[in-house]
Write a protein that holds these residues in place. Structure first.
Motif, PDB file in Angstrom:
ATOM      1  N   ALA A 100       0.818  -1.211   0.000  1.00 26.33           N
ATOM      2  CA  ALA A 100       0.000   0.000   0.000  1.00 26.33           C
ATOM      3  C   ALA A 100       0.853   1.262   0.000  1.00 26.33           C
ATOM      4  O   ALA A 100       0.647   2.161  -0.828  1.00 26.33           O
ATOM      5  N   SER A 101       1.805   1.351   0.911  1.00 22.37           N
ATOM      6  CA  SER A 101       2.534   2.612   1.084  1.00 22.37           C
ATOM      7  C   SER A 101       3.768   2.743   0.202  1.00 22.37           C
ATOM      8  O   SER A 101       4.073   3.836  -0.294  1.00 22.37           O
ATOM      9  N   ARG A 102       4.479   1.635  -0.035  1.00 17.30           N
ATOM     10  CA  ARG A 102       5.751   1.734  -0.754  1.00 17.30           C
ATOM     11  C   ARG A 102       5.640   1.412  -2.241  1.00 17.30           C
ATOM     12  O   ARG A 102       6.521   1.801  -3.027  1.00 17.30           O
ATOM     13  N   LEU A 103       4.572   0.732  -2.644  1.00 18.87           N
ATOM     14  CA  LEU A 103       4.410   0.393  -4.053  1.00 18.87           C
ATOM     15  C   LEU A 103       3.202   1.131  -4.646  1.00 18.87           C
ATOM     16  O   LEU A 103       3.352   2.068  -5.414  1.00 18.87           O
ATOM     17  N   ILE A 104       2.009   0.713  -4.287  1.00 21.12           N
ATOM     18  CA  ILE A 104       0.814   1.338  -4.838  1.00 21.12           C
ATOM     19  C   ILE A 104       0.776   2.831  -4.526  1.00 21.12           C
ATOM     20  O   ILE A 104       0.485   3.660  -5.399  1.00 21.12           O
ATOM     21  N   VAL A 128      -9.407   3.583  -6.265  1.00 20.33           N
ATOM     22  CA  VAL A 128      -9.535   3.709  -4.814  1.00 20.33           C
ATOM     23  C   VAL A 128     -10.989   3.491  -4.402  1.00 20.33           C
ATOM     24  O   VAL A 128     -11.269   2.821  -3.399  1.00 20.33           O
ATOM     25  N   ARG A 129     -11.916   4.004  -5.172  1.00 21.47           N
ATOM     26  CA  ARG A 129     -13.338   3.782  -4.871  1.00 21.47           C
ATOM     27  C   ARG A 129     -13.685   2.298  -4.964  1.00 21.47           C
ATOM     28  O   ARG A 129     -14.465   1.783  -4.158  1.00 21.47           O
ATOM     29  N   GLN A 130     -13.096   1.611  -5.943  1.00 17.10           N
ATOM     30  CA  GLN A 130     -13.338   0.171  -6.092  1.00 17.10           C
ATOM     31  C   GLN A 130     -12.783  -0.594  -4.889  1.00 17.10           C
ATOM     32  O   GLN A 130     -13.434  -1.512  -4.372  1.00 17.10           O
ATOM     33  N   TRP A 131     -11.601  -0.223  -4.451  1.00 23.12           N
ATOM     34  CA  TRP A 131     -11.006  -0.899  -3.296  1.00 23.12           C
ATOM     35  C   TRP A 131     -11.828  -0.636  -2.038  1.00 23.12           C
ATOM     36  O   TRP A 131     -11.985  -1.516  -1.208  1.00 23.12           O
ATOM     37  N   ASN A 167      -9.632  -2.820   1.245  1.00 28.22           N
ATOM     38  CA  ASN A 167     -10.088  -1.670   2.029  1.00 28.22           C
ATOM     39  C   ASN A 167      -8.897  -1.023   2.741  1.00 28.22           C
ATOM     40  O   ASN A 167      -8.772   0.209   2.783  1.00 28.22           O
ATOM     41  N   ARG A 168      -8.046  -1.858   3.293  1.00 21.85           N
ATOM     42  CA  ARG A 168      -6.883  -1.340   4.030  1.00 21.85           C
ATOM     43  C   ARG A 168      -5.934  -0.583   3.093  1.00 21.85           C
ATOM     44  O   ARG A 168      -5.373   0.445   3.471  1.00 21.85           O
ATOM     45  N   ILE A 169      -5.769  -1.089   1.887  1.00 22.25           N
ATOM     46  CA  ILE A 169      -4.937  -0.376   0.912  1.00 22.25           C
ATOM     47  C   ILE A 169      -5.532   0.989   0.604  1.00 22.25           C
ATOM     48  O   ILE A 169      -4.810   1.993   0.521  1.00 22.25           O
ATOM     49  N   ALA A 170      -6.852   1.047   0.430  1.00 23.62           N
ATOM     50  CA  ALA A 170      -7.515   2.329   0.157  1.00 23.62           C
ATOM     51  C   ALA A 170      -7.288   3.320   1.288  1.00 23.62           C
ATOM     52  O   ALA A 170      -7.173   4.530   1.058  1.00 23.62           O
ATOM     53  N   LEU A 171      -7.193   2.823   2.507  1.00 22.11           N
ATOM     54  CA  LEU A 171      -6.961   3.687   3.660  1.00 22.11           C
ATOM     55  C   LEU A 171      -5.509   4.119   3.801  1.00 22.11           C
ATOM     56  O   LEU A 171      -5.232   5.232   4.262  1.00 22.11           O
ATOM     57  N   LEU A 172      -4.593   3.246   3.397  1.00 17.79           N
ATOM     58  CA  LEU A 172      -3.177   3.475   3.717  1.00 17.79           C
ATOM     59  C   LEU A 172      -2.288   3.891   2.556  1.00 17.79           C
ATOM     60  O   LEU A 172      -1.122   4.233   2.774  1.00 17.79           O
ATOM     61  N   TYR A 173      -2.789   3.897   1.332  1.00 17.55           N
ATOM     62  CA  TYR A 173      -1.882   4.187   0.218  1.00 17.55           C
ATOM     63  C   TYR A 173      -1.313   5.601   0.293  1.00 17.55           C
ATOM     64  O   TYR A 173      -0.222   5.876  -0.222  1.00 17.55           O
ATOM     65  N   GLN A 174      -2.006   6.514   0.970  1.00 18.29           N
ATOM     66  CA  GLN A 174      -1.527   7.894   1.108  1.00 18.29           C
ATOM     67  C   GLN A 174      -0.710   8.102   2.383  1.00 18.29           C
ATOM     68  O   GLN A 174      -0.413   9.243   2.750  1.00 18.29           O
ATOM     69  N   LEU A 175      -0.315   7.042   3.017  1.00 14.18           N
ATOM     70  CA  LEU A 175       0.298   7.121   4.339  1.00 14.18           C
ATOM     71  C   LEU A 175       1.490   8.081   4.393  1.00 14.18           C
ATOM     72  O   LEU A 175       1.705   8.750   5.408  1.00 14.18           O
ATOM     73  N   ASN A 176       2.261   8.156   3.314  1.00 15.22           N
ATOM     74  CA  ASN A 176       3.458   8.998   3.308  1.00 15.22           C
ATOM     75  C   ASN A 176       3.299  10.260   2.455  1.00 15.22           C
ATOM     76  O   ASN A 176       4.300  10.893   2.089  1.00 15.22           O
ATOM     77  N   LYS A 197      -7.881  -0.347  12.807  1.00 15.26           N
ATOM     78  CA  LYS A 197      -6.497   0.074  13.061  1.00 15.26           C
ATOM     79  C   LYS A 197      -6.009   0.981  11.933  1.00 15.26           C
ATOM     80  O   LYS A 197      -5.338   1.996  12.168  1.00 15.26           O
ATOM     81  N   ALA A 198      -6.340   0.625  10.695  1.00 12.67           N
ATOM     82  CA  ALA A 198      -5.910   1.412   9.539  1.00 12.67           C
ATOM     83  C   ALA A 198      -6.597   2.776   9.494  1.00 12.67           C
ATOM     84  O   ALA A 198      -5.984   3.770   9.096  1.00 12.67           O
ATOM     85  N   VAL A 199      -7.859   2.825   9.885  1.00 15.79           N
ATOM     86  CA  VAL A 199      -8.560   4.107   9.956  1.00 15.79           C
ATOM     87  C   VAL A 199      -7.799   5.049  10.879  1.00 15.79           C
ATOM     88  O   VAL A 199      -7.488   6.202  10.544  1.00 15.79           O
ATOM     89  N   GLY A 200      -7.471   4.545  12.067  1.00 15.53           N
ATOM     90  CA  GLY A 200      -6.749   5.367  13.025  1.00 15.53           C
ATOM     91  C   GLY A 200      -5.357   5.737  12.570  1.00 15.53           C
ATOM     92  O   GLY A 200      -4.904   6.884  12.746  1.00 15.53           O
ATOM     93  N   TRP A 201      -4.670   4.784  11.962  1.00 17.05           N
ATOM     94  CA  TRP A 201      -3.295   5.019  11.497  1.00 17.05           C
ATOM     95  C   TRP A 201      -3.272   6.096  10.411  1.00 17.05           C
ATOM     96  O   TRP A 201      -2.424   6.986  10.429  1.00 17.05           O
ATOM     97  N   SER A 202      -4.203   6.009   9.476  1.00 23.28           N
ATOM     98  CA  SER A 202      -4.240   6.997   8.388  1.00 23.28           C
ATOM     99  C   SER A 202      -4.465   8.407   8.945  1.00 23.28           C
ATOM    100  O   SER A 202      -3.846   9.381   8.491  1.00 23.28           O
ATOM    101  N   LEU A 203      -5.336   8.516   9.938  1.00 20.48           N
ATOM    102  CA  LEU A 203      -5.600   9.822  10.544  1.00 20.48           C
ATOM    103  C   LEU A 203      -4.408  10.302  11.379  1.00 20.48           C
ATOM    104  O   LEU A 203      -4.095  11.502  11.404  1.00 20.48           O
TER     105      LEU A 203
END
Length: 227
Positions: free
Chosen positions: A119-123, A136-139, A148-157, A184-190
Motif C-alpha cells: 500500500a505505502s511503498r508500491l501502490i 480507490v473507490r473500487q477498493w 479496504n486497508r490499501i484504500a486507507l493506507l496508500y496515502q500514508l506517506n 487500526k488502519a482508519v486510526g493510522w491513516s488519521l
C-alpha cells in the motif's frame, strides 16, 4: 531469461543456507502461522539479497516483474519480502505493468505485513504520480478487507499532499466494519495526517463517530483531545 533464473536459483540457495529453524518458528507464530519462515531476520535478509537487487537494475522491466511473481509464489515469507524490495528498487521502470503486478501481489499471500508495504511503498508511490481515484473507490467498496486497508493506507506517506477528501470518504464508507485491521488502519491513516494537518483531523473527528480503537489510534499524539 537464463541469467536472471540463475540469479534466482543462487538467491534461493543462499537464503536457505541461512535458515534458522528456531527463529523461523517464532517468526511464523508472530504472523499467526499464516506462512512458513526460513528464520532470517531483516538485516541478514537484506544483506543476502543485496547482490540480487543490485543486478536487477540492469534487467528489463518484465524480467523484474516475472521474478517478483516467482518469489511471491515461493512458500517462505522472506521471499515475499525480497519481491517487494525488488519492485521498489526498480521504481524508475514502473509503468502500468508494474502496477498490475502490485495488484497481483496484493491479492495473494495477504496479511498485514505485505499489505502495508504494498500500500505505502508500491501502490502509494505509483498513485502519487498516476492518480487513480476510480480504483480507490473500487477498493473501498470491495468485500476484501485487505483492499479496504490499501484504500486507507496508500496515502500514508503523502504528508501535506494527502487528498483529504478521498481519505475521509474512504473512512466514512468502511468505518462500520468491525474488523480489527480496518479499524487500526482508519486510526493510522488519521494519525499520519495529524502530523502535518492536526486541525483538519480534529475537525473531522468532531463530525464523525469512530470506534474507540480508531479514535485512540488517530489521537496517539494528542490524548488531551476531547477532554
Amino acid at each position: 531469461m537464463p541469467a536472471t533464473k540463475k540469479l534466482l536459483a543462487e538467491l534461493n540457495k543462499e537464503m536457505r543456507s541461512h535458515a534458522h529453524p528456531g527463529q523461523a518458528k517464532a517468526m511464523a507464530a508472530y504472523m499467526k502461522d499464516h506462512f512458513p519462515f526460513l528464520g532470517i531476520k531483516q538485516p541478514t535478509r537484506k544483506e543476502i539479497s543485496k547482490p540480487f537487487i543490485k543486478a536487477s537494475r540492469e534487467w528489463e522491466g518484465m524480467q523484474v516483474i516475472e521474478l517478483a511473481r516467482s518469489l511471491w509464489g515461493m512458500p517462505e515469507r522472506e521471499f515475499h519480502y525480497v519481491a517487494m524490495d525488488l519492485l521498489e528498487a526498480n521504481r524508475k521502470k514502473w509503468d502500468t505493468q508494474f502496477f498490475d503486478c502490485f495488484l497481483y501481489l496484493a491479492g495473494k499471500n495477504q496479511w498485514w505485513d505485505s499489505i502495508d508495504t504494498i500500500a505505502s511503498r508500491l501502490i502509494g508511490k505509483y498513485l502519487y504520480s498516476h492518480p487513480g481515484k476510480k480504483l480507490v473507490r473500487q477498493w473501498t467498496a470491495s468485500e476484501d478487507i485487505w483492499m479496504n486497508r490499501i484504500a486507507l493506507l496508500y496515502q500514508l506517506n503523502y504528508k501535506e499532499k494527502t487528498d483529504t477528501k478521498t481519505l475521509f470518504t474512504t473512512i466514512l464508507k468502511v468505518k462500520h466494519k468491525k474488523d480489527f485491521f480496518i479499524q487500526k488502519a482508519v486510526g493510522w491513516s488519521l494519525r499520519q495526517l495529524y502530523r502535518t494537518d492536526p486541525g483538519t483531523v480534529k475537525t473531522f473527528l468532531e463530525s464523525v463517530e469512530l470506534s474507540p480503537l480508531a479514535k485512540r489510534e488517530a489521537l496517539k499524539h494528542d490524548m488531551a483531545f476531547g477532554q
